[in-house]
Design a protein around this motif. Structure first.
Motif, PDB file in Angstrom:
ATOM      1  N   ASP A 178       0.833  -1.212   0.000  1.00 11.61           N
ATOM      2  CA  ASP A 178       0.000   0.000   0.000  1.00 11.61           C
ATOM      3  C   ASP A 178       0.860   1.251   0.000  1.00 11.61           C
ATOM      4  N   GLY A 188      -1.874   9.167   3.323  1.00  9.56           N
ATOM      5  CA  GLY A 188      -2.616   9.145   2.069  1.00  9.56           C
ATOM      6  C   GLY A 188      -3.630  10.261   1.946  1.00  9.56           C
ATOM      7  N   TRP A 216       0.957   4.275  -2.663  1.00 17.97           N
ATOM      8  CA  TRP A 216       0.747   5.663  -2.241  1.00 17.97           C
ATOM      9  C   TRP A 216       1.916   6.546  -2.679  1.00 17.97           C
TER      10      TRP A 216
END
Length: 290
Positions: A217, A287, A221
């Motif tokens: 992830d 994020g 990002w």
């Protein structure tokens, strides 16, 4: 109040200085360079040098942020000397001066069952500090993000590659914390609770942001922040193989990976501790700024 911040010129230290000054406190910013932010008193001193007893005398609190990611034994820079021996020396000085509050910044990964050399030294530093000055508070942080954060910039460089090599399965969990949120916590722990009945004395506080993500992830990002619209193509490489490259990085600084960085990327860095929300009621999730 008067506070001494060791390792003050670093990424987190400058944010903590500004936070303490905004709260109306006096800041003595100690680092090898002697640089402090505007309004702080900059002091040039190495953590391994003497003279700490004089510097901590009369302080209301001491914060130790000193740390290194890469050892240089030829210059006397090792995890043991900097993280453990240096922290012990500073905590002993604070104990001798009866400084009301000592705060040691550590890593959530230090609590793991197999922390390795880098994270293991962080764990030993915690133990050394609390043995030297039992009221000391340990703040264990997850990875820190924000403009200019070293790990964010490193992931951004990786995410620009056509295919990104990822150590392990990419599922290592993290609770990344925003730089300003961590600075607020450190300043709050340092300045609050200095009464006789101090609820934080001798405690270990875990600090992690509100959004739990995996290493995969984080790379996606970082790719978005670097301008990539698609999911970043990845190839997952066995950790044992990456470890060989990381070992070379310990010797040659030209490589982006060393064993400390590998440990940080493959060790879970999460916490369910929410006590720090008293200082940051609405922490920023990673994020949200992308």
């Amino acid at each position: 109040m008067r506070f001494l911040v060791a390792g003050a010129s670093g990424y987190i230290g400058t944010a903590v200085q500004r936070r303490l000054l905004a709260m109306g406190h006096q800041v003595h910013a100690v680092s090898r360079s002697g640089r402090g932010v505007s309004g702080a008193q900059g002091i040039a001193l190495d953590l391994l040098d003497g003279g700490w007893e004089r510097l901590v005398h009369g302080m209301d609190g001491v914060l130790n942020l000193v740390g290194v990611l890469r050892e240089d034994p030829s210059a006397g820079v090792t995890y043991q000397r900097v993280h453990v021996d240096g922290a012990r020396r500073l905590a002993e000085a604070a104990a001798s001066a009866r400084v009301p509050r000592f705060v040691q910044l550590s890593s959530l990964g230090a609590a793991g069952s197999r922390p390795g050399r880098y994270l293991g030294s962080k764990r030993r530093a915690e133990a050394a500090v609390q043995a030297a000055w039992p009221p000391a508070v340990v703040v264990r942080s997850s990875m820190v993000f924000g403009p200019g954060a070293a790990f964010v910039e490193g992931l951004g460089r990786l995410a620009r590659l056509p295919v990104v090599p990822v150590p392990g399965d990419g599922q290592t969990p993290f609770d990344p914390v925003a730089r300003e949120d961590l600075a607020a916590v450190l300043a709050g722990v340092l300045a609050d609770g200095l009464e006789d009945a101090d609820p934080m004395a001798g405690r270990v506080l875990g600090v992690g942001g509100p959004r739990r993500v995996t290493l995969d992830d984080l790379i996606d990002w970082a790719g978005r922040t670097a301008g990539r619209r698609e999911v970043v193509p990845k190839v997952h490489v066995p950790v044992a193989l990456v470890h060989r490259v990381a070992a070379l990085g310990d010797v040659w600084g030209g490589l982006p990976m060393n064993r400390a960085v590998l440990a940080l990327l493959t060790t879970p860095s999460v916490t369910d501790d929410r006590r720090w929300h008293r200082w940051v009621p609405h922490p920023q999730p990673v994020g949200a700024e992308a």
